[in-house]
Enzyme design. Structure first.
Site, PDB file in Angstrom:
ATOM      1  N   GLY A 254       2.821   2.026  10.708  1.00  0.00           N
ATOM      2  CA  GLY A 254       4.205   3.187  10.577  1.00  0.00           C
ATOM      3  C   GLY A 254       4.892   3.521  11.840  1.00  0.00           C
ATOM      4  O   GLY A 254       5.515   4.712  11.870  1.00  0.00           O
TER       5      GLY A 254
ATOM      6  N   LYS B  33       0.003   4.252  -0.052  1.00  0.00           N
ATOM      7  CA  LYS B  33      -0.696   5.590   0.606  1.00  0.00           C
ATOM      8  C   LYS B  33      -0.326   6.646  -0.301  1.00  0.00           C
ATOM      9  O   LYS B  33      -0.452   6.579  -1.743  1.00  0.00           O
ATOM     10  CB  LYS B  33      -0.132   5.517   2.093  1.00  0.00           C
ATOM     11  CG  LYS B  33      -0.051   4.175   2.686  1.00  0.00           C
ATOM     12  CD  LYS B  33       0.074   4.571   4.043  1.00  0.00           C
ATOM     13  CE  LYS B  33      -0.041   3.175   4.818  1.00  0.00           C
ATOM     14  NZ  LYS B  33       0.021   3.090   6.375  1.00  0.00           N
TER      15      LYS B  33
ATOM     16  N   SER C  86       4.066  -2.235  10.090  1.00  0.00           N
ATOM     17  CA  SER C  86       5.264  -2.338  10.564  1.00  0.00           C
ATOM     18  C   SER C  86       5.993  -3.950  10.028  1.00  0.00           C
ATOM     19  O   SER C  86       7.184  -4.074  10.614  1.00  0.00           O
ATOM     20  CB  SER C  86       5.751  -2.099  11.855  1.00  0.00           C
ATOM     21  OG  SER C  86       5.514  -0.739  12.219  1.00  0.00           O
TER      22      SER C  86
ATOM     23  N   GLU D 143      -4.849  -5.035  10.716  1.00  0.00           N
ATOM     24  CA  GLU D 143      -3.752  -3.944  10.787  1.00  0.00           C
ATOM     25  C   GLU D 143      -4.066  -3.307  12.317  1.00  0.00           C
ATOM     26  O   GLU D 143      -4.804  -2.316  12.232  1.00  0.00           O
ATOM     27  CB  GLU D 143      -4.057  -3.018   9.841  1.00  0.00           C
ATOM     28  CG  GLU D 143      -3.504  -3.868   8.442  1.00  0.00           C
ATOM     29  CD  GLU D 143      -2.980  -2.424   7.179  1.00  0.00           C
ATOM     30  OE1 GLU D 143      -2.145  -2.945   6.879  1.00  0.00           O
ATOM     31  OE2 GLU D 143      -3.616  -1.589   7.080  1.00  0.00           O
TER      32      GLU D 143
ATOM     33  N   HIS E  47      -9.287   1.130   4.998  1.00  0.00           N
ATOM     34  CA  HIS E  47      -7.929   1.267   5.926  1.00  0.00           C
ATOM     35  C   HIS E  47      -8.074   2.237   7.015  1.00  0.00           C
ATOM     36  O   HIS E  47      -8.995   3.233   6.956  1.00  0.00           O
ATOM     37  CB  HIS E  47      -7.055   1.844   4.683  1.00  0.00           C
ATOM     38  CG  HIS E  47      -5.297   1.728   5.368  1.00  0.00           C
ATOM     39  ND1 HIS E  47      -4.973   2.763   6.302  1.00  0.00           N
ATOM     40  CD2 HIS E  47      -4.591   0.876   5.221  1.00  0.00           C
ATOM     41  CE1 HIS E  47      -3.898   2.517   6.688  1.00  0.00           C
ATOM     42  NE2 HIS E  47      -3.498   1.209   5.844  1.00  0.00           N
TER      43      HIS E  47
ATOM     44  N   ASN F 270       0.806  -1.345  -0.223  1.00  0.00           N
ATOM     45  CA  ASN F 270      -0.131   0.088  -0.169  1.00  0.00           C
ATOM     46  C   ASN F 270       1.001   1.210   0.156  1.00  0.00           C
ATOM     47  O   ASN F 270       1.790   1.415   0.900  1.00  0.00           O
ATOM     48  CB  ASN F 270      -0.940   0.161   1.210  1.00  0.00           C
ATOM     49  CG  ASN F 270      -1.746   1.229   1.325  1.00  0.00           C
ATOM     50  OD1 ASN F 270      -1.723   1.970   0.586  1.00  0.00           O
ATOM     51  ND2 ASN F 270      -2.183   1.282   2.730  1.00  0.00           N
TER      52      ASN F 270
ATOM     53  N   GLU G 175      -6.601   4.727   8.279  1.00  0.00           N
ATOM     54  CA  GLU G 175      -6.279   5.992   7.877  1.00  0.00           C
ATOM     55  C   GLU G 175      -7.670   6.679   7.014  1.00  0.00           C
ATOM     56  O   GLU G 175      -7.798   7.854   7.100  1.00  0.00           O
ATOM     57  CB  GLU G 175      -5.015   6.114   7.016  1.00  0.00           C
ATOM     58  CG  GLU G 175      -3.697   5.853   7.838  1.00  0.00           C
ATOM     59  CD  GLU G 175      -2.649   5.316   6.914  1.00  0.00           C
ATOM     60  OE1 GLU G 175      -2.625   5.535   5.641  1.00  0.00           O
ATOM     61  OE2 GLU G 175      -1.528   4.898   7.579  1.00  0.00           O
TER      62      GLU G 175
HETATM   63  P1  13P Z   1       3.323   0.186   7.519  1.00  0.00           P
HETATM   64  O1  13P Z   1       3.732  -1.084   6.877  1.00  0.00           O
HETATM   65  O2  13P Z   1       4.023   1.260   7.160  1.00  0.00           O
HETATM   66  O3  13P Z   1       3.360   0.262   9.006  1.00  0.00           O
HETATM   67  O4  13P Z   1       1.942   0.531   7.181  1.00  0.00           O
HETATM   68  C1  13P Z   1       1.077  -0.492   7.024  1.00  0.00           C
HETATM   69  C2  13P Z   1      -0.187  -0.188   6.495  1.00  0.00           C
HETATM   70  O5  13P Z   1      -0.967   0.893   6.733  1.00  0.00           O
HETATM   71  C3  13P Z   1      -0.421  -0.782   5.051  1.00  0.00           C
HETATM   72  O6  13P Z   1      -1.842  -0.640   4.777  1.00  0.00           O
END
Ligand code: 13P
Length: 247
Positions: free
Chosen positions: A169, A11, A207, A163, A93, A9, A95
């Protein structure tokens, strides 16, 4: 048998110059033994799909609207993603749940729109740190699964991504026991609700890196990963793919 899936992803990262990472990824894995998916920003989907043409790498969106078309300025429909060359889309997601106040019901609508456009929906669920600390993780998972996953979900059209919000992150990863507990719980709920629930893939996300992928992929019911930061560069994503191929 569930075919394993390594999904990236991107983002809100990536300009045209970054498409060289997709070229590098396809060159590094000409014949992958696992499924591969990259979800770049919507602006790059058609170019990414053109680069991946002839390679099993799938290209996906990061969100879609619940409607096919209409007066929704700035939104993108599942059909538009498919028309651009996407074969999957991330829905729900964390976010988007946070930044855009998306509800479980909206996420179910988006996921249904994905199915209607013949896209695989990668439906994301996961608890916040406050929810984990108050021992409500499994309740949160139950609510999100019940509300965000349409009744029409099948092992073909749906992937669940667990997740934990606090692991995204941050470099923090749950213990392997914590991952195992949640994945087993999700599996139980899926098999209870869907005839082919045992075949629905469940990804872990948060992560994931080359250095922790092998131990995470050894956890039962972890069928792959949804990777953010470490999917942006082929050099970082490749070791994760390799770990999944040998899991
Ligand atoms: P990270 O791998 O950067 O922690 O992000 C995970 C994520 O949100 C994938 O959708």
């Amino acid at each position: 048998m569930r075919r394993k899936l390594a999904a990236g992803n991107w983002k809100m990262n990536g300009l045209g110059a970054g498409l060289s990472e997709i070229t590098a990824l396809t060159a590094a894995h000409p014949d992958p033994s696992v499924d591969l998916l990259i979800c770049p920003p919507a602006t790059l989907i058609d170019r990414a799909a053109a680069i991946a043409a002839g390679h099993p790498l799938m290209i996906g969106g990061q969100d879609c609207h619940g409607n096919t078309n209409g007066a929704h300025t700035g939104d993108t429909s599942a059909q538009m993603l498919a028309d651009s060359g996407a074969t999957a889309v991330i829905t729900g997601h964390s976010e988007r749940r946070t930044d855009h106040n998306e509800t479980d019901a909206q996420i179910a609508d988006k996921s249904q729109a994905a199915y209607d456009a013949n896209l695989i929906a990668v439906i994301c669920i996961g608890e916040t740190l406050a929810e984990r600390d108050s021992h409500t993780t499994l309740d949160v998972i139950d609510t999100q699964l019940a509300g965000s996953v349409p009744d029409t979900a099948t092992a073909q059209n749906t992937v669940i991504a667990y997740e934990p919000v606090w692991a995204i992150g941050t470099g923090k990863v749950p213990t392997l026991d914590q991952i195992a507990e949640v994945h087993a719980h999700i599996r139980q709920r899926l098999t209870a609700r869907f005839p082919d629930g045992a075949d629905v893939r469940i990804l872990y996300g948060g992560s994931v890196k080359g250095s922790n992928a092998t131990e995470i992929f050894a956890v039962p019911d972890v069928d792959g990963a949804l990777v953010g930061g470490a999917s942006l560069k082929a050099d970082d994503f490749s070791p994760i793919i390799a770990a999944l191929e040998s899991a």
